[in-house]
Design a protein around this motif. Structure first.
Motif, PDB file in Angstrom:
ATOM      1  N   THR A 104       0.833  -1.202   0.000  1.00  0.00           N
ATOM      2  CA  THR A 104       0.000   0.000   0.000  1.00  0.00           C
ATOM      3  C   THR A 104       0.868   1.254   0.000  1.00  0.00           C
ATOM      4  O   THR A 104       0.641   2.185  -0.779  1.00  0.00           O
ATOM      5  CB  THR A 104      -0.929  -0.001   1.228  1.00  0.00           C
ATOM      6  N   SER A 115       2.599   6.306  -7.124  1.00  0.00           N
ATOM      7  CA  SER A 115       1.616   7.209  -7.724  1.00  0.00           C
ATOM      8  C   SER A 115       2.060   8.659  -7.600  1.00  0.00           C
ATOM      9  O   SER A 115       1.912   9.446  -8.541  1.00  0.00           O
ATOM     10  CB  SER A 115       0.237   7.000  -7.112  1.00  0.00           C
ATOM     11  N   GLU A 134     -10.142  10.517  -6.507  1.00  0.00           N
ATOM     12  CA  GLU A 134     -11.100   9.952  -7.467  1.00  0.00           C
ATOM     13  C   GLU A 134     -10.905   8.443  -7.625  1.00  0.00           C
ATOM     14  O   GLU A 134     -11.874   7.691  -7.706  1.00  0.00           O
ATOM     15  CB  GLU A 134     -10.984  10.653  -8.815  1.00  0.00           C
ATOM     16  N   GLY A 135      -9.660   8.012  -7.678  1.00  0.00           N
ATOM     17  CA  GLY A 135      -9.396   6.574  -7.773  1.00  0.00           C
ATOM     18  C   GLY A 135      -9.861   5.831  -6.534  1.00  0.00           C
ATOM     19  O   GLY A 135     -10.430   4.734  -6.623  1.00  0.00           O
ATOM     20  N   ALA A 136      -9.634   6.413  -5.367  1.00  0.00           N
ATOM     21  CA  ALA A 136     -10.083   5.780  -4.122  1.00  0.00           C
ATOM     22  C   ALA A 136     -11.599   5.727  -4.052  1.00  0.00           C
ATOM     23  O   ALA A 136     -12.175   4.747  -3.574  1.00  0.00           O
ATOM     24  CB  ALA A 136      -9.520   6.535  -2.921  1.00  0.00           C
ATOM     25  N   LYS A 137     -12.271   6.774  -4.528  1.00  0.00           N
ATOM     26  CA  LYS A 137     -13.733   6.776  -4.546  1.00  0.00           C
ATOM     27  C   LYS A 137     -14.270   5.623  -5.385  1.00  0.00           C
ATOM     28  O   LYS A 137     -15.211   4.935  -4.992  1.00  0.00           O
ATOM     29  CB  LYS A 137     -14.261   8.081  -5.132  1.00  0.00           C
ATOM     30  N   SER A 138     -13.671   5.427  -6.537  1.00  0.00           N
ATOM     31  CA  SER A 138     -14.170   4.372  -7.421  1.00  0.00           C
ATOM     32  C   SER A 138     -13.936   2.984  -6.823  1.00  0.00           C
ATOM     33  O   SER A 138     -14.668   2.052  -7.123  1.00  0.00           O
ATOM     34  CB  SER A 138     -13.516   4.466  -8.799  1.00  0.00           C
ATOM     35  N   LEU A 139     -12.924   2.854  -5.966  1.00  0.00           N
ATOM     36  CA  LEU A 139     -12.684   1.565  -5.317  1.00  0.00           C
ATOM     37  C   LEU A 139     -13.551   1.367  -4.088  1.00  0.00           C
ATOM     38  O   LEU A 139     -14.007   0.263  -3.808  1.00  0.00           O
ATOM     39  CB  LEU A 139     -11.213   1.453  -4.909  1.00  0.00           C
ATOM     40  N   LEU A 140     -13.774   2.431  -3.334  1.00  0.00           N
ATOM     41  CA  LEU A 140     -14.468   2.306  -2.057  1.00  0.00           C
ATOM     42  C   LEU A 140     -15.973   2.478  -2.146  1.00  0.00           C
ATOM     43  O   LEU A 140     -16.699   1.933  -1.325  1.00  0.00           O
ATOM     44  CB  LEU A 140     -13.909   3.328  -1.064  1.00  0.00           C
ATOM     45  N   TYR A 141     -16.459   3.222  -3.102  1.00  0.00           N
ATOM     46  CA  TYR A 141     -17.886   3.507  -3.173  1.00  0.00           C
ATOM     47  C   TYR A 141     -18.760   2.257  -3.238  1.00  0.00           C
ATOM     48  O   TYR A 141     -19.745   2.172  -2.517  1.00  0.00           O
ATOM     49  CB  TYR A 141     -18.182   4.441  -4.345  1.00  0.00           C
ATOM     50  N   ASP A 197     -18.237  -0.654  -1.934  1.00  0.00           N
ATOM     51  CA  ASP A 197     -18.226  -1.281  -0.620  1.00  0.00           C
ATOM     52  C   ASP A 197     -19.059  -0.507   0.384  1.00  0.00           C
ATOM     53  O   ASP A 197     -19.723  -1.090   1.234  1.00  0.00           O
ATOM     54  CB  ASP A 197     -16.788  -1.398  -0.083  1.00  0.00           C
TER      55      ASP A 197
END
Length: 86
Positions: A45, A52, A72-79, A81
């Motif tokens: 991690t 990045s 934005e990348g984290a949103k697409s991974l976490l949303y 869940d």
């Protein structure tokens, strides 16, 4: 004759070349780190975060743009869940 390699001279500019080389080196080191150095999820991690940011710096992005892209990348991974638990 068919070419099976990337022609860096026409398709990519200087900044693109640096990013591609850094990304390739990062993937190679990641595989080495998992197999030989026994990196676990915490180290990977931190490594992904470091890479990045480095890629953002090498591609001459502003600090705010790097942070926005990360969010934005984290949103697409976490949303997805988060929706499961509401």
């Amino acid at each position: 004759m068919t070419q099976f390699f990337i022609d860096f001279t026409e398709q990519y500019k200087g900044g693109h070349k640096r990013v591609i080389v850094l990304f390739g080196a990062a993937i190679i080191f990641m595989i080495y780190a998992m197999l030989k150095l026994k990196f676990d999820i915490a180290e990977l991690t931190a490594y992904f975060l470091l890479i990045s940011v480095l890629i953002g710096i090498v591609s001459r992005m502003k600090a705010g743009d790097i942070a926005d892209g990360f969010v934005e990348g984290a949103k697409s991974l976490l949303y997805p869940d988060i929706r499961l638990y509401w």
